[in-house]
Design a protein around this motif. Structure first.
Motif, short mmCIF file in Angstrom:
data_model
loop_
_atom_site.label_atom_id
_atom_site.label_comp_id
_atom_site.label_asym_id
_atom_site.label_seq_id
_atom_site.Cartn_x
_atom_site.Cartn_y
_atom_site.Cartn_z
N THR A 132 39.39 18.85 99.82
CA THR A 132 40.64 18.45 99.18
C THR A 132 40.86 16.93 99.28
OG1 THR A 132 41.88 19.02 101.16
CG2 THR A 132 41.79 20.67 99.43
N LEU A 133 40.46 16.33 100.40
CA LEU A 133 40.56 14.88 100.53
C LEU A 133 39.63 14.18 99.54
CD1 LEU A 133 40.76 14.43 104.39
CD2 LEU A 133 42.56 13.97 102.71
N PHE A 134 38.44 14.74 99.34
CA PHE A 134 37.50 14.18 98.37
C PHE A 134 38.09 14.23 96.96
CE2 PHE A 134 34.30 15.34 95.17
CZ PHE A 134 33.67 14.12 95.06
N LEU A 135 38.65 15.37 96.57
CA LEU A 135 39.24 15.50 95.24
C LEU A 135 40.42 14.54 95.06
CD1 LEU A 135 39.14 19.33 94.53
CD2 LEU A 135 37.69 17.54 93.59
N GLN A 136 41.22 14.40 96.10
CA GLN A 136 42.35 13.49 96.04
C GLN A 136 41.87 12.05 95.83
OE1 GLN A 136 44.66 13.40 99.63
NE2 GLN A 136 46.45 12.58 98.60
N ASP A 137 40.84 11.65 96.57
CA ASP A 137 40.29 10.31 96.43
C ASP A 137 39.68 10.11 95.05
OD1 ASP A 137 39.37 7.72 97.72
OD2 ASP A 137 37.45 8.58 97.07
N LEU A 138 38.97 11.11 94.57
CA LEU A 138 38.34 11.03 93.26
C LEU A 138 39.38 10.83 92.15
CD1 LEU A 138 35.59 11.34 91.75
CD2 LEU A 138 36.20 13.74 91.46
N ILE A 139 40.45 11.59 92.19
CA ILE A 139 41.50 11.47 91.19
C ILE A 139 42.22 10.13 91.30
CG2 ILE A 139 43.71 12.43 90.40
CD1 ILE A 139 41.22 14.04 89.61
N ARG A 140 42.49 9.68 92.52
CA ARG A 140 43.15 8.39 92.71
C ARG A 140 42.31 7.24 92.15
NH1 ARG A 140 43.38 7.99 98.03
NH2 ARG A 140 41.65 6.55 98.10
N GLU A 141 41.01 7.24 92.48
CA GLU A 141 40.13 6.19 91.99
C GLU A 141 39.95 6.25 90.48
OE1 GLU A 141 38.94 3.64 93.69
OE2 GLU A 141 39.80 4.35 95.56
N ALA A 142 39.87 7.46 89.93
CA ALA A 142 39.74 7.61 88.48
C ALA A 142 41.01 7.14 87.77
CB ALA A 142 39.44 9.06 88.12
N SER A 143 42.16 7.38 88.38
CA SER A 143 43.43 6.93 87.81
C SER A 143 43.49 5.40 87.79
CB SER A 143 44.59 7.49 88.62
OG SER A 143 45.80 6.98 88.16
N ILE A 144 43.08 4.79 88.88
CA ILE A 144 43.06 3.32 88.95
C ILE A 144 42.11 2.76 87.91
CG2 ILE A 144 42.37 1.37 90.40
CD1 ILE A 144 43.38 3.04 92.81
N ARG A 145 40.94 3.38 87.80
CA ARG A 145 39.93 2.91 86.85
C ARG A 145 40.41 3.05 85.41
NH1 ARG A 145 34.31 1.60 87.33
NH2 ARG A 145 33.66 1.14 85.22
N SER A 146 41.05 4.18 85.09
CA SER A 146 41.50 4.38 83.71
C SER A 146 42.63 3.43 83.35
CB SER A 146 41.92 5.84 83.49
OG SER A 146 43.05 6.15 84.27
N LYS A 147 43.53 3.14 84.29
CA LYS A 147 44.61 2.18 84.03
C LYS A 147 44.04 0.78 83.82
CE LYS A 147 48.28 4.63 86.42
NZ LYS A 147 49.12 4.69 87.61
N ARG A 148 43.05 0.43 84.63
CA ARG A 148 42.43 -0.88 84.52
C ARG A 148 41.71 -1.05 83.18
NH1 ARG A 148 38.10 -2.15 88.86
NH2 ARG A 148 36.92 -0.88 87.42
N ASP A 149 41.13 0.06 82.67
CA ASP A 149 40.42 0.03 81.40
C ASP A 149 41.34 0.20 80.20
OD1 ASP A 149 38.10 -0.34 82.81
OD2 ASP A 149 37.40 1.73 82.61
N GLY A 150 42.65 0.39 80.45
CA GLY A 150 43.61 0.49 79.37
C GLY A 150 43.72 1.88 78.76
N GLU A 151 43.23 2.90 79.44
CA GLU A 151 43.33 4.26 78.92
C GLU A 151 44.71 4.82 79.23
OE1 GLU A 151 40.13 6.44 80.65
OE2 GLU A 151 38.60 5.20 79.74
N ARG A 152 45.13 5.81 78.47
CA ARG A 152 46.45 6.41 78.68
C ARG A 152 46.45 7.39 79.84
NH1 ARG A 152 49.68 7.99 73.46
NH2 ARG A 152 50.70 5.98 73.28
N GLY A 153 45.38 8.09 80.04
CA GLY A 153 45.30 9.09 81.11
C GLY A 153 43.91 9.10 81.71
N ILE A 154 43.70 10.01 82.63
CA ILE A 154 42.40 10.15 83.27
C ILE A 154 41.48 10.92 82.33
CG2 ILE A 154 41.16 11.09 85.24
CD1 ILE A 154 43.74 10.83 86.83
N SER A 155 40.33 10.37 82.07
CA SER A 155 39.36 11.04 81.21
C SER A 155 38.13 11.42 82.03
CB SER A 155 38.95 10.12 80.05
OG SER A 155 38.27 8.99 80.55
N ALA A 156 37.30 12.24 81.44
CA ALA A 156 36.06 12.63 82.11
C ALA A 156 35.19 11.40 82.36
CB ALA A 156 35.31 13.66 81.27
N ARG A 157 35.24 10.45 81.45
CA ARG A 157 34.45 9.23 81.61
C ARG A 157 34.90 8.43 82.82
NH1 ARG A 157 34.96 5.44 76.77
NH2 ARG A 157 36.74 4.72 77.94
#
Length: 80
Positions: A40-65
């Protein structure tokens, strides 16, 4: 919503059986709980990092990419 009294978030016996099948050593009594919490900690970290990455790339939400881009970094953090 909290689970009903007496029920668990995951099937402990099934998880213990899977762990025993893959481990060639003795396991502690609560190893399944520790593995579940680490997962569960791994999934939480994965989602947090993906959220940061998607915001930095200008995406609206978290994508598979965005998840694929941060997957290896998160896996390295949780490697035993």
């Amino acid at each position: 919503m909290a689970p009903a009294s007496g029920s668990s978030l995951y099937p402990r016996n099934t998880l213990k059986r899977i762990i025993r099948a893959h481990a060639n050593r003795t396991l502690s009594k609560n190893v399944d709980i520790l593995i579940f919490l680490d997962y569960t900690l791994f999934l939480q970290d994965l989602i947090r990092e993906a959220s940061i990455r998607s915001k930095r790339d200008g995406e609206r939400g978290i994508s598979a990419r965005s998840v694929r881009r941060v997957r290896d970094m998160s896996l390295r953090k949780f490697k035993g």
